[in-house]
Design a protein around this motif. Structure first.
Motif, short mmCIF file in Angstrom:
data_model
loop_
_atom_site.label_atom_id
_atom_site.label_comp_id
_atom_site.label_asym_id
_atom_site.label_seq_id
_atom_site.Cartn_x
_atom_site.Cartn_y
_atom_site.Cartn_z
N PRO A 101 49.64 38.14 27.84
CA PRO A 101 49.88 39.58 27.78
C PRO A 101 48.71 40.36 27.20
N GLU A 102 48.06 39.78 26.19
CA GLU A 102 46.92 40.47 25.57
C GLU A 102 45.77 40.64 26.57
N MET A 103 45.51 39.61 27.34
CA MET A 103 44.44 39.69 28.34
C MET A 103 44.84 40.62 29.48
N PHE A 104 46.10 40.58 29.87
CA PHE A 104 46.61 41.49 30.89
C PHE A 104 46.42 42.94 30.44
N GLU A 105 46.75 43.21 29.18
CA GLU A 105 46.61 44.56 28.65
C GLU A 105 45.16 45.02 28.68
N GLU A 106 44.25 44.12 28.36
CA GLU A 106 42.84 44.50 28.30
C GLU A 106 42.24 44.72 29.68
N PHE A 107 42.52 43.83 30.63
CA PHE A 107 41.82 43.86 31.91
C PHE A 107 42.58 44.56 33.03
N LEU A 108 43.86 44.27 33.20
CA LEU A 108 44.58 44.76 34.37
C LEU A 108 45.34 46.05 34.13
N LEU A 109 45.87 46.25 32.93
CA LEU A 109 46.64 47.46 32.67
C LEU A 109 45.83 48.73 32.93
N PRO A 110 44.59 48.87 32.42
CA PRO A 110 43.84 50.11 32.68
C PRO A 110 43.62 50.37 34.17
N ALA A 111 43.35 49.32 34.93
CA ALA A 111 43.13 49.48 36.36
C ALA A 111 44.39 49.96 37.06
N TYR A 112 45.52 49.37 36.71
CA TYR A 112 46.76 49.76 37.36
C TYR A 112 47.23 51.14 36.91
N LYS A 113 46.92 51.52 35.68
CA LYS A 113 47.25 52.88 35.26
C LYS A 113 46.49 53.90 36.11
N LYS A 114 45.26 53.58 36.48
CA LYS A 114 44.49 54.46 37.36
C LYS A 114 45.10 54.50 38.76
N VAL A 115 45.34 53.32 39.34
CA VAL A 115 45.84 53.26 40.71
C VAL A 115 47.24 53.85 40.81
N TYR A 116 48.14 53.37 39.99
CA TYR A 116 49.51 53.86 40.07
C TYR A 116 49.61 55.30 39.58
N GLY A 117 48.74 55.67 38.62
CA GLY A 117 48.70 57.06 38.18
C GLY A 117 48.37 58.00 39.33
N TYR A 118 47.42 57.59 40.18
CA TYR A 118 47.08 58.42 41.33
C TYR A 118 48.28 58.59 42.26
N PHE A 119 48.93 57.48 42.62
CA PHE A 119 50.06 57.57 43.54
C PHE A 119 51.23 58.34 42.94
N LYS A 120 51.45 58.18 41.64
CA LYS A 120 52.54 58.92 40.98
C LYS A 120 52.24 60.42 41.02
#
Length: 331
Positions: free
Chosen positions: A193-212
């Motif tokens: 989870p810690e590595m997911f938070e560091e690497f993938l969460l910011p990217a998905y916040k950008k992508v899903y943030g755009y679609f939302k």
């Protein structure tokens, strides 16, 4: 009786659905020209085929498998050194002419948006793109050994997905996004989870943030264990986690995260989508899952990443039993 679209919205908003959302019934999945050109997917391949996708990755669709898989060897692996990703990784084009979009737009024009969600489709996802390019072992090692380069590559992939999204919005204005990215095995996530938070969460916040921002609901496919990642799913804006396996203890997740995310799945393909399947076995599994999980923030269905099954007849048998359980659970 609510429309399929209305019933989904009532389910994910904690309202008053009048039946289960039955598997993929509210979504019309749209495979746009960008996805078709990339290839390497079940809609461009058949079992037994091999292909080179738009990222340069060789993919193989084995007989009896649920879908294609990337192939890796010293010769085949596209990205052998993460520190040289800028010179090596070439993104597929996203800009296609109006003529190239014409067939897709005609398909979308026929969809009743009061009944269904026009649903954009992106696959493979960001984590999958990384290990498609590098191989799983080298990708996982690079999270530890070359974090700076990994951050850069992931940001590049996220920006490419947003570019894809902008073309979708320009041409078809989807109501929802169905995005694939498998994040684990049956019993564990691939990274902590810690590595997911560091690497993938910011990217998905950008992508899903755009679609939302464009008004889309977000359905994310990961047919795996991911209970330890649910807080990040919520933070990135995911509305529905599709593919949630029974190993996640979905009833407990609903109790813990009720009102923040909806879980779609619970009927593991490994249990029902088999050569020896029977209607009776499927009825037994579907009834057990529905009774144990209840009706709130839950969409029963198989964990397959699309309205299909490996063995003919399984998907239809499952949806038939979900309809039966709706009449029992929504009295």
């Amino acid at each position: 009786m609510l429309t399929k679209r209305e019933n989904l919205l009532e389910t994910i908003r904690g309202g008053h659905p009048d039946r289960y959302v039955n598997s993929y019934e509210p979504y019309v999945l749209i495979v746009d020209p960008i996805m078709k050109a990339i290839g390497g997917m079940p809609f461009t391949m058949k079992p037994g085929d091999t292909d080179i996708n738009g990222w340069g990755v060789k993919v193989d669709f084995p007989l009896g498998a649920p879908g294609p898989f990337p192939m890796h060897s010293e010769e085949l692996t596209v990205l052998k050194d993460i520190t040289k990703w800028k010179e090596t990784v070439k993104a597929p084009r996203v800009v296609f002419s109006d003529e190239e979009w014409a067939e897709t737009k005609a398909e979308v024009a026929k969809i009743d948006r009061k009944e269904y969600f026009v649903t954009g489709f992106i696959a493979p996802g960001i984590f999958e793109k990384v290990h498609y390019l590098m191989g799983m072992q080298e990708a996982l090692i690079s999270f530890y050994e070359e974090p700076e380069a990994m951050h850069e590559l992931i940001d590049f992939l996220a920006d490419w997905e947003i570019s894809h999204g902008k073309e979708m919005m320009k041409h078809i204005q989807p109501d929802a996004l169905f995005h694939h990215d498998d994040w684990g095995s049956q019993i564990s996530s691939f990274i902590s989870p810690e590595m997911f938070e560091e690497f993938l969460l910011p990217a998905y916040k950008k992508v899903y943030g755009y679609f939302k921002e464009q008004g889309c609901i977000i359905i994310h496919h990961s047919d795996s264990y991911g209970a330890n990642l649910v807080p990040y799913m919520i933070e990135m804006g995911m509305d529905i986690w599709q593919g949630a396996m029974s190993t996640n203890n979905i009833p407990e997740l609903i109790k813990k995260y009720k009102g923040q995310i909806t879980f779609m799945g619970g009927i593991d393909n490994g249990i029902v989508d088999r050569a020896d399947w029977t209607p009776e076995k499927i009825a037994e599994v579907v009834e057990k899952v529905c009774r144990e999980t209840g009706t709130e923030f839950f969409i029963p269905g198989t964990t397959m990443g699309g309205p299909e099954s490996v063995y003919p007849g399984v998907y239809d048998a499952v949806t038939k039993e979900i309809d039966r359980m709706s009449k029992i659970m929504f009295k």
